[in-house]
Design a protein around this motif. Structure first.
Motif, mmCIF file in Angstrom:
data_model
loop_
_atom_site.group_PDB
_atom_site.id
_atom_site.type_symbol
_atom_site.label_atom_id
_atom_site.label_comp_id
_atom_site.label_asym_id
_atom_site.label_seq_id
_atom_site.Cartn_x
_atom_site.Cartn_y
_atom_site.Cartn_z
ATOM 1 N N ASN A 194 29.674 47.776 41.146
ATOM 2 C CA ASN A 194 30.425 47.178 42.241
ATOM 3 C C ASN A 194 30.139 45.666 42.323
ATOM 4 O O ASN A 194 29.011 45.228 42.098
ATOM 5 C CB ASN A 194 30.004 47.881 43.532
ATOM 6 C CG ASN A 194 30.853 47.506 44.697
ATOM 7 O OD1 ASN A 194 31.744 46.671 44.591
ATOM 8 N ND2 ASN A 194 30.578 48.124 45.827
ATOM 9 N N THR A 195 31.151 44.887 42.653
ATOM 10 C CA THR A 195 30.948 43.431 42.761
ATOM 11 C C THR A 195 30.012 43.083 43.918
ATOM 12 O O THR A 195 29.317 42.065 43.863
ATOM 13 C CB THR A 195 32.291 42.709 42.959
ATOM 14 O OG1 THR A 195 32.958 43.248 44.095
ATOM 15 C CG2 THR A 195 33.160 42.869 41.737
ATOM 16 N N PHE A 196 29.984 43.912 44.940
ATOM 17 C CA PHE A 196 29.079 43.689 46.065
ATOM 18 C C PHE A 196 27.624 43.814 45.601
ATOM 19 O O PHE A 196 26.765 43.016 45.973
ATOM 20 C CB PHE A 196 29.392 44.695 47.176
ATOM 21 C CG PHE A 196 28.618 44.473 48.426
ATOM 22 C CD1 PHE A 196 28.876 43.388 49.232
ATOM 23 C CD2 PHE A 196 27.622 45.357 48.803
ATOM 24 C CE1 PHE A 196 28.166 43.174 50.397
ATOM 25 C CE2 PHE A 196 26.910 45.160 49.956
ATOM 26 C CZ PHE A 196 27.174 44.065 50.751
#
Length: 78
Positions: free
Chosen positions: A2-4
């Motif tokens: 995930n980019t988070f």
């Protein structure tokens, strides 16, 4: 991944690296008592990103770190 999660990992790695560099700089000059400035300049953007996770709070990290490092350099030169 995930980019988070990638944003969190990079934020924490840069924080660790920046604090290590500042510690080495301050230790060399015998002014480790100023390490609190670097820690505060790291905690503020991490807390901002923890409470409001968006691009603006993530971009605040290098700005606050730069101000903290500039403050330390000015205090060491005195």
């Amino acid at each position: 991944m995930n980019t988070f999660v990638i944003a969190w990992v990079m934020l924490l790695l840069f924080a660790l690296f920046n604090n290590y560099v500042m510690y080495r700089l301050l230790k060399q000059r015998g002014r480790t008592d100023l390490m609190w400035v670097s820690v505060v300049a790291t905690v503020i953007p991490i807390a901002l990103f923890a409470f409001w996770p968006n691009a603006f709070t993530l971009m605040a990290f290098p700005l606050v770190q730069s101000v903290g490092m500039l403050t330390i350099l000015r205090m060491v030169q005195r």
